[in-house]
Design an enzyme around this catalytic site. Sequence first.
Site, short mmCIF file in Angstrom:
data_model
loop_
_atom_site.label_atom_id
_atom_site.label_comp_id
_atom_site.label_asym_id
_atom_site.label_seq_id
_atom_site.Cartn_x
_atom_site.Cartn_y
_atom_site.Cartn_z
N SER A 13 0.85 -1.18 0.00
CA SER A 13 0.00 0.00 0.00
C SER A 13 0.89 1.24 0.00
O SER A 13 1.69 1.40 -0.92
CB SER A 13 -0.95 -0.04 1.20
OG SER A 13 -1.92 0.98 1.11
N HIS A 40 -2.96 -0.99 -3.18
CA HIS A 40 -4.11 -0.12 -2.96
C HIS A 40 -3.97 1.12 -3.84
O HIS A 40 -3.05 1.91 -3.66
CB HIS A 40 -4.19 0.31 -1.49
CG HIS A 40 -4.44 -0.83 -0.56
ND1 HIS A 40 -4.04 -0.81 0.75
CD2 HIS A 40 -5.05 -2.03 -0.74
CE1 HIS A 40 -4.40 -1.95 1.33
NE2 HIS A 40 -5.01 -2.70 0.44
N ASP A 133 -4.57 -4.60 6.06
CA ASP A 133 -4.88 -5.50 4.96
C ASP A 133 -3.66 -6.39 4.68
O ASP A 133 -2.53 -5.93 4.70
CB ASP A 133 -5.23 -4.69 3.71
CG ASP A 133 -5.86 -5.52 2.61
OD1 ASP A 133 -6.29 -6.66 2.89
OD2 ASP A 133 -5.93 -5.02 1.48
#
Length: 187
Positions: A13, A40, A133
């Site tokens: 991310s 992401h 995540d």
Amino acid sequence: MSVQPEAIVIGASAGAVEALSVVLTALPASFRLPVIVVVHVPPDRRSVMAELFQAKCVLPVQEAEDKQPIVGGTIYFAPPDYHLLIEVDRCLSLSSDEPVLFSRPSIDVLFESAADAYGPTMIAIVLTGANHDGAAGLRAVVDAGGRGLVQDPETAFAAAMPEAAIQMCPSARVMSLEAIAQYLKEV
């Protein structure tokens, strides 16, 4: 004797481009495994990840398409606003199901489907990121007999994601980006 890996999944991310630039560009033209990546990215605009890394990597890089067969020696990026999954028949699948941990694509969704499809022949890698995540997905891969690698949080642009992964999956190997790249070249 350890099982021969058949695929690699990577989640990243905040700080992803820098981290992936170290890992993916180190893979040689002879690298035989498919690499499936979730980063992401904003859902409302086109992602340039595949184009960016095609210019940096010797391996072919593409944005994943629905029902696409997975080919070795290829790097696949999840498209914006879709979950990327691996089907048991070793094809890629896109889903517009609800976001997971505010993310679509979700690293957990990719990793959990990879654990189902590949089991002990999977390597899952959690890199830099500012949320949790990937932690549950990494646990799923390790529980299925696969290998878990995590970027050393000390070296991550954002430490929250690797820290959560280590907490949920203490058996994962914690490594620098350079060590992860070297590890992959040797599998």
